[in-house]
Design an enzyme around this catalytic site. Sequence first.
Site, PDB file in Angstrom:
ATOM      1  N   SER A 152      -4.552  -9.625  -0.658  1.00  7.77           N
ATOM      2  CA  SER A 152      -4.124 -10.597   0.320  1.00  7.77           C
ATOM      3  C   SER A 152      -4.560 -12.182   0.320  1.00  7.77           C
ATOM      4  O   SER A 152      -5.351 -12.294  -0.618  1.00  7.77           O
ATOM      5  CB  SER A 152      -4.901 -10.282   1.915  1.00  7.77           C
ATOM      6  OG  SER A 152      -4.908 -11.103   2.716  1.00  7.77           O
ATOM      7  N   TYR A 179     -12.679  -7.587   6.401  1.00  5.84           N
ATOM      8  CA  TYR A 179     -11.241  -7.519   5.963  1.00  5.84           C
ATOM      9  C   TYR A 179     -11.148  -8.324   4.686  1.00  5.84           C
ATOM     10  O   TYR A 179     -10.532  -7.767   3.614  1.00  5.84           O
ATOM     11  CB  TYR A 179     -10.107  -8.133   6.983  1.00  5.84           C
ATOM     12  CG  TYR A 179      -8.836  -8.088   6.299  1.00  5.84           C
ATOM     13  CD1 TYR A 179      -8.227  -6.699   6.100  1.00  5.84           C
ATOM     14  CD2 TYR A 179      -7.812  -9.160   5.984  1.00  5.84           C
ATOM     15  CE1 TYR A 179      -6.823  -6.469   5.637  1.00  5.84           C
ATOM     16  CE2 TYR A 179      -6.558  -8.898   5.545  1.00  5.84           C
ATOM     17  CZ  TYR A 179      -5.965  -7.578   5.139  1.00  5.84           C
ATOM     18  OH  TYR A 179      -4.989  -7.605   4.967  1.00  5.84           O
TER      19      TYR A 179
HETATM   20  N1  LIG Z   1       1.531  -8.325   6.458  1.00  6.86           N
HETATM   21  C1  LIG Z   1       0.792  -8.976   6.052  1.00  6.86           C
HETATM   22  O1  LIG Z   1       0.662 -10.387   6.487  1.00  6.86           O
HETATM   23  C2  LIG Z   1      -0.064  -8.728   5.061  1.00  6.86           C
HETATM   24  C3  LIG Z   1      -0.865  -9.961   4.524  1.00  6.86           C
HETATM   25  C4  LIG Z   1      -1.712  -9.662   3.375  1.00  6.86           C
HETATM   26  C5  LIG Z   1      -2.240  -8.296   3.029  1.00  6.86           C
HETATM   27  N2  LIG Z   1      -1.172  -7.281   3.447  1.00  6.86           N
HETATM   28  C6  LIG Z   1      -1.421  -5.748   2.895  1.00  6.86           C
HETATM   29  O2  LIG Z   1      -0.526  -5.222   2.923  1.00  6.86           O
HETATM   30  C7  LIG Z   1      -0.469  -3.862   2.886  1.00  6.86           C
HETATM   31  C8  LIG Z   1       0.567  -3.048   3.809  1.00  6.86           C
HETATM   32  O3  LIG Z   1       0.238  -3.963   5.198  1.00  6.86           O
HETATM   33  P1  LIG Z   1       1.612  -4.070   6.083  1.00  6.86           P
HETATM   34  O4  LIG Z   1       1.589  -5.568   6.290  1.00  6.86           O
HETATM   35  O5  LIG Z   1       2.914  -3.187   5.643  1.00  6.86           O
HETATM   36  O6  LIG Z   1       1.008  -3.207   7.466  1.00  6.86           O
HETATM   37  P2  LIG Z   1       1.566  -1.986   8.463  1.00  6.86           P
HETATM   38  O7  LIG Z   1       3.137  -2.362   8.911  1.00  6.86           O
HETATM   39  O8  LIG Z   1       0.685  -1.666   9.269  1.00  6.86           O
HETATM   40  O9  LIG Z   1       1.900  -0.979   7.379  1.00  6.86           O
HETATM   41  C9  LIG Z   1       0.654  -0.169   6.768  1.00  6.86           C
HETATM   42  C10 LIG Z   1       0.945   1.117   6.132  1.00  6.86           C
HETATM   43  O10 LIG Z   1      -0.594   1.556   5.735  1.00  6.86           O
HETATM   44  C11 LIG Z   1      -0.367   3.027   6.144  1.00  6.86           C
HETATM   45  N3  LIG Z   1      -1.860   3.527   6.538  1.00  6.86           N
HETATM   46  C12 LIG Z   1      -2.594   2.962   7.345  1.00  6.86           C
HETATM   47  N4  LIG Z   1      -3.579   3.808   7.200  1.00  6.86           N
HETATM   48  C13 LIG Z   1      -3.368   4.913   6.387  1.00  6.86           C
HETATM   49  C14 LIG Z   1      -4.123   6.026   6.152  1.00  6.86           C
HETATM   50  N5  LIG Z   1      -5.287   6.414   6.510  1.00  6.86           N
HETATM   51  N6  LIG Z   1      -3.332   6.886   5.008  1.00  6.86           N
HETATM   52  C15 LIG Z   1      -2.300   6.478   4.539  1.00  6.86           C
HETATM   53  N7  LIG Z   1      -1.368   5.494   4.878  1.00  6.86           N
HETATM   54  C16 LIG Z   1      -2.061   4.870   5.819  1.00  6.86           C
HETATM   55  C17 LIG Z   1       0.483   3.079   7.492  1.00  6.86           C
HETATM   56  O11 LIG Z   1       1.446   4.219   7.918  1.00  6.86           O
HETATM   57  P3  LIG Z   1       0.707   5.584   8.596  1.00  6.86           P
HETATM   58  O12 LIG Z   1       0.169   4.855   9.903  1.00  6.86           O
HETATM   59  O13 LIG Z   1       1.843   6.171   8.995  1.00  6.86           O
HETATM   60  O14 LIG Z   1      -0.407   6.209   7.902  1.00  6.86           O
HETATM   61  C18 LIG Z   1       1.625   1.906   7.288  1.00  6.86           C
HETATM   62  O15 LIG Z   1       2.611   2.527   6.241  1.00  6.86           O
HETATM   63  C19 LIG Z   1      -1.946  -3.800   3.360  1.00  6.86           C
HETATM   64  O16 LIG Z   1      -2.759  -3.300   2.404  1.00  6.86           O
HETATM   65  C20 LIG Z   1      -2.294  -5.089   4.029  1.00  6.86           C
HETATM   66  O17 LIG Z   1      -3.673  -5.171   3.965  1.00  6.86           O
HETATM   67  C21 LIG Z   1      -0.271  -7.614   4.570  1.00  6.86           C
END
Ligand SMILES: NC(=O)c1ccc[n+]([C@@H]2O[C@H](COP(=O)([O-])OP(=O)(O)OC[C@H]3O[C@@H](n4cnc5c(N)ncnc54)[C@H](OP(=O)(O)O)[C@@H]3O)[C@@H](O)[C@H]2O)c1
Length: 248
Positions: free
Chosen positions: A143, A157
């Site tokens: 991130s 985080y």
């Molecule tokens: N969106 C942003 O602005 C942003 C910025 C920087 C970094 N990121 C990173 O990008 C990645 C994806 O995030 P996102 O933005 O797409 O968020 P999201 O829409 O909340 O997706 C997160 C995913 O992780 C899965 N997950 C959570 N806990 C889990 C567990 N214990 N076991 C297996 N799967 C799990 C969730 O699926 P289930 O709940 O179905 O398990 C979901 O598919 C993360 O690592 C986040 O830190 C995102």
Amino acid sequence: MSKNIEGKVVVITGASSGLGESTARHLADLGAIVVLGARRKDRLDAIVKDITAKGGNALAVTIDVTKREQVDTLIQEAVKAYGKIDVLVNNAGIMPLSPFAALKVGEWEKMIDINIKGVLYGIAAALPVFTKAKSGHFINLSSVAGIKVFAPGGSVYSGTKFAVHAISEGLRMETRKDNIRVTILSPGAIDSELKQGTTDAVASQNVKDFYKNAIPADSIARAIAYAIEQPSDVEIDEIVVRPTVQDF
Ligand SMILES: NC(=O)c1ccc[n+]([C@@H]2O[C@H](COP(=O)([O-])OP(=O)(O)OC[C@H]3O[C@@H](n4cnc5c(N)ncnc54)[C@H](OP(=O)(O)O)[C@@H]3O)[C@@H](O)[C@H]2O)c1
């Protein structure tokens, strides 16, 4: 279709929403075989149904990345179905933000378990497969919070994402001899479910403000495709993708 993506088996954790879902759909459009892991089976099944209806190739495996044996199962199911894996996208993550004084220790622990240990379990599961094949690609989601600390609220985080940076760089140094690529991807504000994970009232308002300028998840899917489609002797080490107007 993309020449260097077509036929590759790409395993994606956290593929039931947000960046992981968008990446699965985009790579499938480009001809990859995608294996989707997450906890919400109904969501995974619906995405796989969509992809296969469009002529793509996809498999869902219900897993919790905090359970090492389940992450092993994800990789084994992919190898069993398709005979190999080419890429693991370590994407599953959560972002419950709060200042230290709120003492949300349970949330700190969950972030460590999912954002750090989940990535390590992915590495432990896929590394033997990649080492044997003398080929492979880890794409680890960090991130902008893995480059700079934001406080109050984002320290733990950020700690988990700094860890992803450190782990990925060490992994790159140790595995290059086996022709294994490691890419760190650091998104800024991207529209997804991530922002809903904050329970602290003040931090929640800060998250709302930060995500006013969020860009769509396919911006990250395209960056992942770019890293994968390079020739095998070209490693994209780090990518940062922000909304153009974002300062942090
Ligand atoms: N969106 C942003 O602005 C942003 C910025 C920087 C970094 N990121 C990173 O990008 C990645 C994806 O995030 P996102 O933005 O797409 O968020 P999201 O829409 O909340 O997706 C997160 C995913 O992780 C899965 N997950 C959570 N806990 C889990 C567990 N214990 N076991 C297996 N799967 C799990 C969730 O699926 P289930 O709940 O179905 O398990 C979901 O598919 C993360 O690592 C986040 O830190 C995102």
